[in-house]
Design a protein around this motif. Structure first.
Motif, PDB file in Angstrom:
ATOM      1  N   LEU A 108       0.982  -1.163   0.086  1.00 26.55           N
ATOM      2  CA  LEU A 108       0.031  -0.208  -0.109  1.00 26.55           C
ATOM      3  C   LEU A 108       0.552   1.363  -0.250  1.00 26.55           C
ATOM      4  O   LEU A 108       1.944   1.091   0.678  1.00 26.55           O
ATOM      5  CB  LEU A 108      -1.141   0.088   1.176  1.00 26.55           C
ATOM      6  CG  LEU A 108      -1.851  -1.099   1.410  1.00 26.55           C
ATOM      7  CD1 LEU A 108      -2.187  -1.346   2.275  1.00 26.55           C
ATOM      8  CD2 LEU A 108      -3.294  -0.678  -0.091  1.00 26.55           C
ATOM      9  N   PRO A 109       0.633   2.565  -0.646  1.00 29.11           N
ATOM     10  CA  PRO A 109       1.252   3.279  -0.416  1.00 29.11           C
ATOM     11  C   PRO A 109       1.287   3.983   0.508  1.00 29.11           C
ATOM     12  O   PRO A 109       0.809   3.781   1.544  1.00 29.11           O
ATOM     13  CB  PRO A 109       0.350   4.663  -1.300  1.00 29.11           C
ATOM     14  CG  PRO A 109      -0.896   3.775  -1.227  1.00 29.11           C
ATOM     15  CD  PRO A 109      -1.305   2.699  -1.616  1.00 29.11           C
ATOM     16  N   GLY A 110       2.666   4.858   1.238  1.00 27.93           N
ATOM     17  CA  GLY A 110       2.658   5.187   2.095  1.00 27.93           C
ATOM     18  C   GLY A 110       3.487   7.009   2.234  1.00 27.93           C
ATOM     19  O   GLY A 110       2.636   7.380   0.908  1.00 27.93           O
ATOM     20  N   ILE A 111       2.836   7.922   3.261  1.00 30.50           N
ATOM     21  CA  ILE A 111       3.446   8.858   3.732  1.00 30.50           C
ATOM     22  C   ILE A 111       4.015   9.054   4.138  1.00 30.50           C
ATOM     23  O   ILE A 111       4.707   8.448   5.668  1.00 30.50           O
ATOM     24  CB  ILE A 111       2.019   9.537   4.497  1.00 30.50           C
ATOM     25  CG1 ILE A 111       0.679   9.571   3.745  1.00 30.50           C
ATOM     26  CG2 ILE A 111       2.485  11.152   5.138  1.00 30.50           C
ATOM     27  CD1 ILE A 111       1.130  10.674   1.836  1.00 30.50           C
ATOM     28  N   PHE A 155      -4.050   6.375   1.840  1.00 28.35           N
ATOM     29  CA  PHE A 155      -2.420   6.266   2.798  1.00 28.35           C
ATOM     30  C   PHE A 155      -2.519   5.634   4.177  1.00 28.35           C
ATOM     31  O   PHE A 155      -1.669   5.940   4.861  1.00 28.35           O
ATOM     32  CB  PHE A 155      -1.653   7.857   2.967  1.00 28.35           C
ATOM     33  CG  PHE A 155      -1.594   8.233   0.925  1.00 28.35           C
ATOM     34  CD1 PHE A 155      -0.349   7.571   0.748  1.00 28.35           C
ATOM     35  CD2 PHE A 155      -2.281   9.488   0.787  1.00 28.35           C
ATOM     36  CE1 PHE A 155      -0.307   7.959  -0.191  1.00 28.35           C
ATOM     37  CE2 PHE A 155      -1.978   9.848  -0.543  1.00 28.35           C
ATOM     38  CZ  PHE A 155      -0.921   9.213  -0.907  1.00 28.35           C
ATOM     39  N   ARG A 156      -4.645   5.202   4.267  1.00 28.80           N
ATOM     40  CA  ARG A 156      -4.686   5.275   6.085  1.00 28.80           C
ATOM     41  C   ARG A 156      -4.529   3.547   5.641  1.00 28.80           C
ATOM     42  O   ARG A 156      -5.309   3.190   5.170  1.00 28.80           O
ATOM     43  CB  ARG A 156      -5.653   5.332   6.795  1.00 28.80           C
ATOM     44  CG  ARG A 156      -6.021   5.366   7.818  1.00 28.80           C
ATOM     45  CD  ARG A 156      -7.477   5.796   8.345  1.00 28.80           C
ATOM     46  NE  ARG A 156      -7.699   7.088   8.372  1.00 28.80           N
ATOM     47  CZ  ARG A 156      -8.694   7.796   7.682  1.00 28.80           C
ATOM     48  NH1 ARG A 156      -9.993   6.870   6.336  1.00 28.80           N
ATOM     49  NH2 ARG A 156      -9.260   8.884   6.487  1.00 28.80           N
ATOM     50  N   THR A 157      -3.411   3.096   5.870  1.00 25.08           N
ATOM     51  CA  THR A 157      -3.069   1.418   6.433  1.00 25.08           C
ATOM     52  C   THR A 157      -3.563   0.969   7.954  1.00 25.08           C
ATOM     53  O   THR A 157      -3.984   1.452   8.644  1.00 25.08           O
ATOM     54  CB  THR A 157      -2.185   1.317   6.543  1.00 25.08           C
ATOM     55  OG1 THR A 157      -0.762   2.084   7.575  1.00 25.08           O
ATOM     56  CG2 THR A 157      -1.369   1.895   4.996  1.00 25.08           C
ATOM     57  N   ALA A 182       0.175  10.465  14.590  1.00 27.78           N
ATOM     58  CA  ALA A 182      -0.875  11.158  13.240  1.00 27.78           C
ATOM     59  C   ALA A 182      -1.272   9.402  12.217  1.00 27.78           C
ATOM     60  O   ALA A 182      -2.056   9.466  11.441  1.00 27.78           O
ATOM     61  CB  ALA A 182      -0.416  11.887  12.027  1.00 27.78           C
ATOM     62  N   GLY A 183      -0.203   8.859  12.271  1.00 25.92           N
ATOM     63  CA  GLY A 183      -0.115   7.849  11.703  1.00 25.92           C
ATOM     64  C   GLY A 183       0.907   7.635  10.518  1.00 25.92           C
ATOM     65  O   GLY A 183      -0.037   5.885   9.844  1.00 25.92           O
ATOM     66  N   ALA A 184       2.183   8.647  10.198  1.00 24.66           N
ATOM     67  CA  ALA A 184       2.844   8.331   8.980  1.00 24.66           C
ATOM     68  C   ALA A 184       3.437   7.312   9.291  1.00 24.66           C
ATOM     69  O   ALA A 184       3.513   7.054  10.167  1.00 24.66           O
ATOM     70  CB  ALA A 184       3.363   9.912   9.374  1.00 24.66           C
ATOM     71  N   GLN A 185       3.539   6.521   8.118  1.00 19.21           N
ATOM     72  CA  GLN A 185       4.347   5.176   7.602  1.00 19.21           C
ATOM     73  C   GLN A 185       5.515   5.803   8.039  1.00 19.21           C
ATOM     74  O   GLN A 185       6.590   5.459   8.586  1.00 19.21           O
ATOM     75  CB  GLN A 185       4.500   4.531   6.299  1.00 19.21           C
ATOM     76  CG  GLN A 185       3.148   3.992   6.247  1.00 19.21           C
ATOM     77  CD  GLN A 185       1.806   5.011   5.869  1.00 19.21           C
ATOM     78  OE1 GLN A 185       1.586   5.919   5.848  1.00 19.21           O
ATOM     79  NE2 GLN A 185       0.244   4.967   5.806  1.00 19.21           N
ATOM     80  N   GLU A 186       6.275   6.972   7.898  1.00 19.38           N
ATOM     81  CA  GLU A 186       8.079   6.929   7.145  1.00 19.38           C
ATOM     82  C   GLU A 186       7.911   8.926   7.971  1.00 19.38           C
ATOM     83  O   GLU A 186       7.207   9.616   8.048  1.00 19.38           O
ATOM     84  CB  GLU A 186       8.743   7.520   6.668  1.00 19.38           C
ATOM     85  CG  GLU A 186       8.252   5.165   6.054  1.00 19.38           C
ATOM     86  CD  GLU A 186       9.244   5.808   4.454  1.00 19.38           C
ATOM     87  OE1 GLU A 186       9.791   6.579   4.193  1.00 19.38           O
ATOM     88  OE2 GLU A 186       9.312   4.710   3.770  1.00 19.38           O
ATOM     89  N   ILE A 187       9.079   9.341   8.466  1.00 21.15           N
ATOM     90  CA  ILE A 187       9.318  10.764   9.275  1.00 21.15           C
ATOM     91  C   ILE A 187      10.646  10.492   8.629  1.00 21.15           C
ATOM     92  O   ILE A 187      11.284   9.798   8.230  1.00 21.15           O
ATOM     93  CB  ILE A 187      10.108  10.724  10.812  1.00 21.15           C
ATOM     94  CG1 ILE A 187      10.592   9.877  10.697  1.00 21.15           C
ATOM     95  CG2 ILE A 187       8.598  11.053  11.368  1.00 21.15           C
ATOM     96  CD1 ILE A 187      11.000  10.126  12.380  1.00 21.15           C
ATOM     97  N   LEU A 217      -3.361  14.561   4.441  1.00 21.37           N
ATOM     98  CA  LEU A 217      -3.657  13.638   3.628  1.00 21.37           C
ATOM     99  C   LEU A 217      -4.144  12.047   4.384  1.00 21.37           C
ATOM    100  O   LEU A 217      -4.765  11.454   3.956  1.00 21.37           O
ATOM    101  CB  LEU A 217      -2.066  13.821   3.189  1.00 21.37           C
ATOM    102  CG  LEU A 217      -2.023  14.298   1.279  1.00 21.37           C
ATOM    103  CD1 LEU A 217      -2.066  15.447   3.061  1.00 21.37           C
ATOM    104  CD2 LEU A 217      -0.339  14.132   1.639  1.00 21.37           C
ATOM    105  N   LEU A 218      -3.742  11.928   5.557  1.00 17.56           N
ATOM    106  CA  LEU A 218      -4.180  10.501   5.823  1.00 17.56           C
ATOM    107  C   LEU A 218      -5.713  10.715   6.452  1.00 17.56           C
ATOM    108  O   LEU A 218      -6.019   9.814   6.630  1.00 17.56           O
ATOM    109  CB  LEU A 218      -3.077  10.164   7.604  1.00 17.56           C
ATOM    110  CG  LEU A 218      -1.462   9.838   6.919  1.00 17.56           C
ATOM    111  CD1 LEU A 218      -0.772   9.988   8.093  1.00 17.56           C
ATOM    112  CD2 LEU A 218      -1.972   8.571   6.894  1.00 17.56           C
TER     113      LEU A 218
END
Length: 248
Positions: free
Chosen positions: A5-8, A243-245, A32-37, A235-236
């Protein structure tokens, strides 16, 4: 290539809402749930990896000195409230170890090294601190050719992200293959053809950047795997966000 799945990726943390590259910005992005920083590093005068996008501290701290001219003790004493206002009084610039400890393995780490450091010293320090915390598998190192070459030499097991030749998407893919990178970071001038070529070589594609949801979705349709953004929360939280996994 098996694309998930696409990530943020929260660019410099939740930088659209608070001071960039600071611990509150990273904590907010994780919450917020970002997959990466994503964050940037320069070495201080005494070799400490300092989280800063700019080579100097004029814009973010009002200090007319380069990061590499100041010791960590001098940098740690800078009050970012002088630039960002009283609401951020006593906020300071973090060092690498603080961000790693904050992440605690809960989020991917897109670490942009602005230089390899003398003799590759910055690359070596970053990789040592990642290994010490068991975070090598959660992180990847992005940079130009000097950084990638040092990473191959000193930490071949840490994933690399190619940023060499970003103004030319095809050249960027060439360099990513040349340096054995598992990722690359396109600018918005990328083409679906370039992304397809990267995927065929087993390379995931990041985009710098998209702050608008529709633009981010279109980028994913054109082959982007992870979107860097200053507005991760927006975006999430978009209704039915792609982007919400499920693990969020």
């Amino acid at each position: 290539m098996n694309r998930s799945l696409p990530g943020i990726c929260a660019h410099r943390g939740l930088s659209g809402a608070m001071p960039e590259n600071t611990l509150p910005a990273f904590a907010a992005a994780i919450a917020a749930g970002a997959q990466e920083i994503e964050f940037d590093l320069f070495p201080s005068a005494d070799g400490i990896p300092v989280v800063s996008h700019d080579p100097d501290l004029a814009r973010v701290a009002g200090v007319p000195h380069r990061v590499e001219e100041l010791t960590w003790r001098e940098i740690a004493g800078i009050d970012l409230g002088n630039v960002f206002g009283d609401a951020w009084r006593l906020l300071r610039i973090p060092r690498l170890e603080e961000v790693l400890d904050l992440s605690g393995g809960r989020v991917g780490l897109n670490i942009h090294l602005k230089t390899a450091g003398p003799g590759g010293s910055l690359v070596q320090t970053v990789c040592r601190e990642l290994e010490k915390r068991g975070l090598s598998g959660a992180a990847y190192i992005g940079g130009e050719s000097d950084v990638l070459e040092a990473a191959i030499r000193y930490a071949p097991g840490v994933e690399r992200s190619c940023m060499a030749g970003q103004n030319d998407p095809e050249k960027l893919v060439d360099n990513a293959i040349r340096y054995g990178c598992r990722r690359l970071q396109f600018f918005t001038n990328f083409s679906p053809k370039a992304a397809e070529r990267a995927h065929a070589a087993g390379i995931r594609c990041n985009l710098f950047y998209a702050d608008d949801y529709a633009e981010a979705v279109q980028a994913v349709r054109n082959g982007i795997d992870t979107v860097l953004t200053n507005r991760a929360l927006a975006l999430l939280n978009e209704p039915a966000s792609i982007f919400r996994t499920p693990h969020r």
